[in-house]
Motif scaffolding. Structure first.
Motif, PDB file in Angstrom:
ATOM      1  N   PHE A   1      21.440   5.330 -11.501  1.00 43.70           N
ATOM      2  CA  PHE A   1      22.605   4.494 -11.779  1.00 43.70           C
ATOM      3  C   PHE A   1      22.200   3.034 -11.934  1.00 43.70           C
ATOM      4  N   ALA A   2      21.187   2.602 -11.192  1.00 44.72           N
ATOM      5  CA  ALA A   2      20.715   1.217 -11.318  1.00 44.72           C
ATOM      6  C   ALA A   2      20.217   0.938 -12.727  1.00 44.72           C
ATOM      7  N   LEU A   3      19.556   1.912 -13.333  1.00 47.31           N
ATOM      8  CA  LEU A   3      19.107   1.759 -14.721  1.00 47.31           C
ATOM      9  C   LEU A   3      20.308   1.596 -15.654  1.00 47.31           C
ATOM     10  N   HIS A   4      21.329   2.388 -15.386  1.00 46.36           N
ATOM     11  CA  HIS A   4      22.520   2.378 -16.242  1.00 46.36           C
ATOM     12  C   HIS A   4      23.323   1.089 -16.061  1.00 46.36           C
ATOM     13  N   ASP A   5      23.352   0.581 -14.832  1.00 47.83           N
ATOM     14  CA  ASP A   5      24.261  -0.514 -14.488  1.00 47.83           C
ATOM     15  C   ASP A   5      23.666  -1.896 -14.740  1.00 47.83           C
ATOM     16  N   ALA A   6      22.350  -1.964 -14.923  1.00 49.23           N
ATOM     17  CA  ALA A   6      21.699  -3.276 -15.097  1.00 49.23           C
ATOM     18  C   ALA A   6      22.212  -3.959 -16.357  1.00 49.23           C
ATOM     19  N   THR A   7      22.521  -5.246 -16.243  1.00 50.36           N
ATOM     20  CA  THR A   7      23.073  -5.989 -17.378  1.00 50.36           C
ATOM     21  C   THR A   7      22.052  -6.911 -18.032  1.00 50.36           C
ATOM     22  N   GLY A   8      21.070  -7.371 -17.295  1.00 53.31           N
ATOM     23  CA  GLY A   8      20.057  -8.264 -17.847  1.00 53.31           C
ATOM     24  C   GLY A   8      18.810  -7.501 -18.274  1.00 53.31           C
ATOM     25  N   PRO A   9      17.756  -8.207 -18.667  1.00 53.62           N
ATOM     26  CA  PRO A   9      16.491  -7.547 -19.012  1.00 53.62           C
ATOM     27  C   PRO A   9      15.956  -6.740 -17.834  1.00 53.62           C
ATOM     28  N   LEU A  10      15.473  -5.556 -18.108  1.00 48.38           N
ATOM     29  CA  LEU A  10      14.944  -4.706 -17.056  1.00 48.38           C
ATOM     30  C   LEU A  10      13.513  -5.116 -16.714  1.00 48.38           C
ATOM     31  N   PRO A  11      13.145  -5.136 -15.437  1.00 48.67           N
ATOM     32  CA  PRO A  11      11.775  -5.462 -15.049  1.00 48.67           C
ATOM     33  C   PRO A  11      10.851  -4.277 -15.295  1.00 48.67           C
ATOM     34  N   PRO A  12       9.538  -4.492 -15.294  1.00 47.92           N
ATOM     35  CA  PRO A  12       8.601  -3.375 -15.486  1.00 47.92           C
ATOM     36  C   PRO A  12       8.793  -2.249 -14.483  1.00 47.92           C
ATOM     37  N   ALA A  13       9.302  -2.565 -13.291  1.00 47.06           N
ATOM     38  CA  ALA A  13       9.525  -1.529 -12.281  1.00 47.06           C
ATOM     39  C   ALA A  13      10.485  -0.460 -12.783  1.00 47.06           C
ATOM     40  N   ALA A  14      11.313  -0.790 -13.760  1.00 43.55           N
ATOM     41  CA  ALA A  14      12.228   0.206 -14.315  1.00 43.55           C
ATOM     42  C   ALA A  14      11.468   1.345 -14.991  1.00 43.55           C
ATOM     43  N   LEU A  15      10.281   1.050 -15.522  1.00 40.99           N
ATOM     44  CA  LEU A  15       9.461   2.115 -16.106  1.00 40.99           C
ATOM     45  C   LEU A  15       9.010   3.090 -15.025  1.00 40.99           C
ATOM     46  N   ASP A  16       8.620   2.556 -13.881  1.00 45.79           N
ATOM     47  CA  ASP A  16       8.251   3.426 -12.760  1.00 45.79           C
ATOM     48  C   ASP A  16       9.433   4.303 -12.371  1.00 45.79           C
ATOM     49  N   ALA A  17      10.613   3.686 -12.341  1.00 48.26           N
ATOM     50  CA  ALA A  17      11.823   4.436 -11.996  1.00 48.26           C
ATOM     51  C   ALA A  17      12.041   5.576 -12.980  1.00 48.26           C
ATOM     52  N   CYS A  18      11.936   5.288 -14.272  1.00 47.43           N
ATOM     53  CA  CYS A  18      12.134   6.321 -15.300  1.00 47.43           C
ATOM     54  C   CYS A  18      11.155   7.477 -15.106  1.00 47.43           C
ATOM     55  N   GLU A  19       9.896   7.150 -14.874  1.00 42.46           N
ATOM     56  CA  GLU A  19       8.876   8.186 -14.728  1.00 42.46           C
ATOM     57  C   GLU A  19       9.159   9.089 -13.537  1.00 42.46           C
ATOM     58  N   HIS A  20       9.555   8.491 -12.419  1.00 45.31           N
ATOM     59  CA  HIS A  20       9.803   9.287 -11.223  1.00 45.31           C
ATOM     60  C   HIS A  20      11.096  10.096 -11.321  1.00 45.31           C
ATOM     61  N   ILE A  21      12.089   9.552 -11.992  1.00 43.90           N
ATOM     62  CA  ILE A  21      13.330  10.310 -12.173  1.00 43.90           C
ATOM     63  C   ILE A  21      13.063  11.547 -13.033  1.00 43.90           C
ATOM     64  N   ILE A  22      12.290  11.382 -14.094  1.00 46.28           N
ATOM     65  CA  ILE A  22      11.931  12.526 -14.936  1.00 46.28           C
ATOM     66  C   ILE A  22      11.135  13.546 -14.125  1.00 46.28           C
ATOM     67  N   GLY A  23      10.183  13.052 -13.344  1.00 44.60           N
ATOM     68  CA  GLY A  23       9.374  13.950 -12.525  1.00 44.60           C
ATOM     69  C   GLY A  23      10.205  14.727 -11.522  1.00 44.60           C
ATOM     70  N   GLN A  24      11.226  14.096 -10.980  1.00 38.71           N
ATOM     71  CA  GLN A  24      12.084  14.759 -10.005  1.00 38.71           C
ATOM     72  C   GLN A  24      13.023  15.762 -10.669  1.00 38.71           C
ATOM     73  N   ALA A  25      13.558  15.396 -11.830  1.00 34.86           N
ATOM     74  CA  ALA A  25      14.549  16.248 -12.491  1.00 34.86           C
ATOM     75  C   ALA A  25      13.916  17.438 -13.215  1.00 34.86           C
ATOM     76  N   GLY A  26      12.758  17.211 -13.851  1.00 33.36           N
ATOM     77  CA  GLY A  26      12.089  18.286 -14.564  1.00 33.36           C
ATOM     78  C   GLY A  26      12.954  18.892 -15.654  1.00 33.36           C
ATOM     79  N   SER A  27      12.969  20.208 -15.713  1.00 36.34           N
ATOM     80  CA  SER A  27      13.698  20.908 -16.770  1.00 36.34           C
ATOM     81  C   SER A  27      15.213  20.780 -16.630  1.00 36.34           C
ATOM     82  N   SER A  28      15.691  20.290 -15.477  1.00 38.37           N
ATOM     83  CA  SER A  28      17.142  20.130 -15.289  1.00 38.37           C
ATOM     84  C   SER A  28      17.725  19.080 -16.228  1.00 38.37           C
ATOM     85  N   LEU A  29      16.867  18.248 -16.815  1.00 35.49           N
ATOM     86  CA  LEU A  29      17.349  17.233 -17.749  1.00 35.49           C
ATOM     87  C   LEU A  29      18.048  17.861 -18.955  1.00 35.49           C
ATOM     88  N   SER A  30      17.716  19.100 -19.249  1.00 37.89           N
ATOM     89  CA  SER A  30      18.302  19.758 -20.423  1.00 37.89           C
ATOM     90  C   SER A  30      19.557  20.557 -20.096  1.00 37.89           C
TER      91      SER A  30
END
Length: 229
Positions: free
Chosen positions: A145-174
């Motif tokens: 939700f933090a990724l979705h709710d951010a209004t300004g430029p995202l910091p590089p840490a957002a890339l780490d967040a994306c990677e870990h969210i994908i890793g946690q969700a796996g095939s459930s993303l589909s």
């Protein structure tokens, strides 16, 4: 404050009085907070909140617990709720990501909704602490939700967040029947924003994340990419 029944602390009015008293004379009123922390269950949760406010104000005295993890479980729940609403003081909250109590971890995780409003180095520290903690698997949605709710430029840490969210969700993303499909939508939106705002080195990481989303068959990815073209 001197009433023999500790249940007197089971009231928001008493809590507010104690908070204001501690702000003015910590040494005098710290013993009353220490008593409240030993009271009935509801009083202890309120006392945990009061402890957190006192900690944020820098008014803890030597006779009070020095850190949130020194509180009992119920008090930690109260403290976590207050600390999570004050993300600039996130370091006080970090130990609670690995708390033995699930509800404490859940309350502490709410701070992640504000992660990308912090300075870049703070966001990096907070995200790394969260994604490697016990709190992350059950509370990944707070970070998504933090990724979705951010209004300004995202910091590089957002890339780490994306990677870990994908890793946690796996095939459930589909799978649109799962909450992870919504998380995938937030990741897609964020990674495309990051690609547009980033320099070449970070853009390579963005493309790697997009590849991961494609392999997971994340809902909405193709439409989002068509929109970028």
């Amino acid at each position: 404050m001197t009433h023999q029944e500790l249940s007197v602390h089971d009231a928001p009015t008493t809590q507010q009085l104690l908070i204001h008293a501690l702000a003015r004379d910590p040494a005098r009123f710290a013993p009353h907070l220490a008593q409240a922390l030993e009271g009935p269950q509801r009083a202890v949760e309120l006392a945990g909140q009061t402890w957190a406010v006192t900690a944020l104000q820098g008014n803890l005295t030597p006779d009070l617990p020095a850190s949130a993890e020194q509180l009992n479980t119920i008090a930690r729940r109260g403290a976590a709720a207050v600390l999570a609403r004050n993300p600039e003081h996130y370091r006080l909250l970090l130990p609670l990501f690995n708390d033995a109590d699930e509800s404490v971890r859940e309350s502490a995780s709410a701070v992640m909704r504000h992660a990308f409003a912090l300075a870049a180095f703070q966001a990096e520290e907070l995200v790394q602490a969260f994604v490697t903690s016990q709190a992350f698997p059950d509370n990944v949605g707070q970070l998504a939700f933090a990724l979705h709710d951010a209004t300004g430029p995202l910091p590089p840490a957002a890339l780490d967040a994306c990677e870990h969210i994908i890793g946690q969700a796996g095939s459930s993303l589909s799978d649109i029947r799962t909450i992870h499909a919504a998380h995938g939508h937030y990741v897609i939106t964020a990674v495309l924003r990051l690609y547009r705002q980033s320099q070449p080195a970070l853009r390579i990481r963005c493309l790697d994340i997009i590849d991961s989303l494609s392999r997971a068959d994340a809902q909405g990815l193709n439409a989002a990419l068509e929109g970028e073209r």
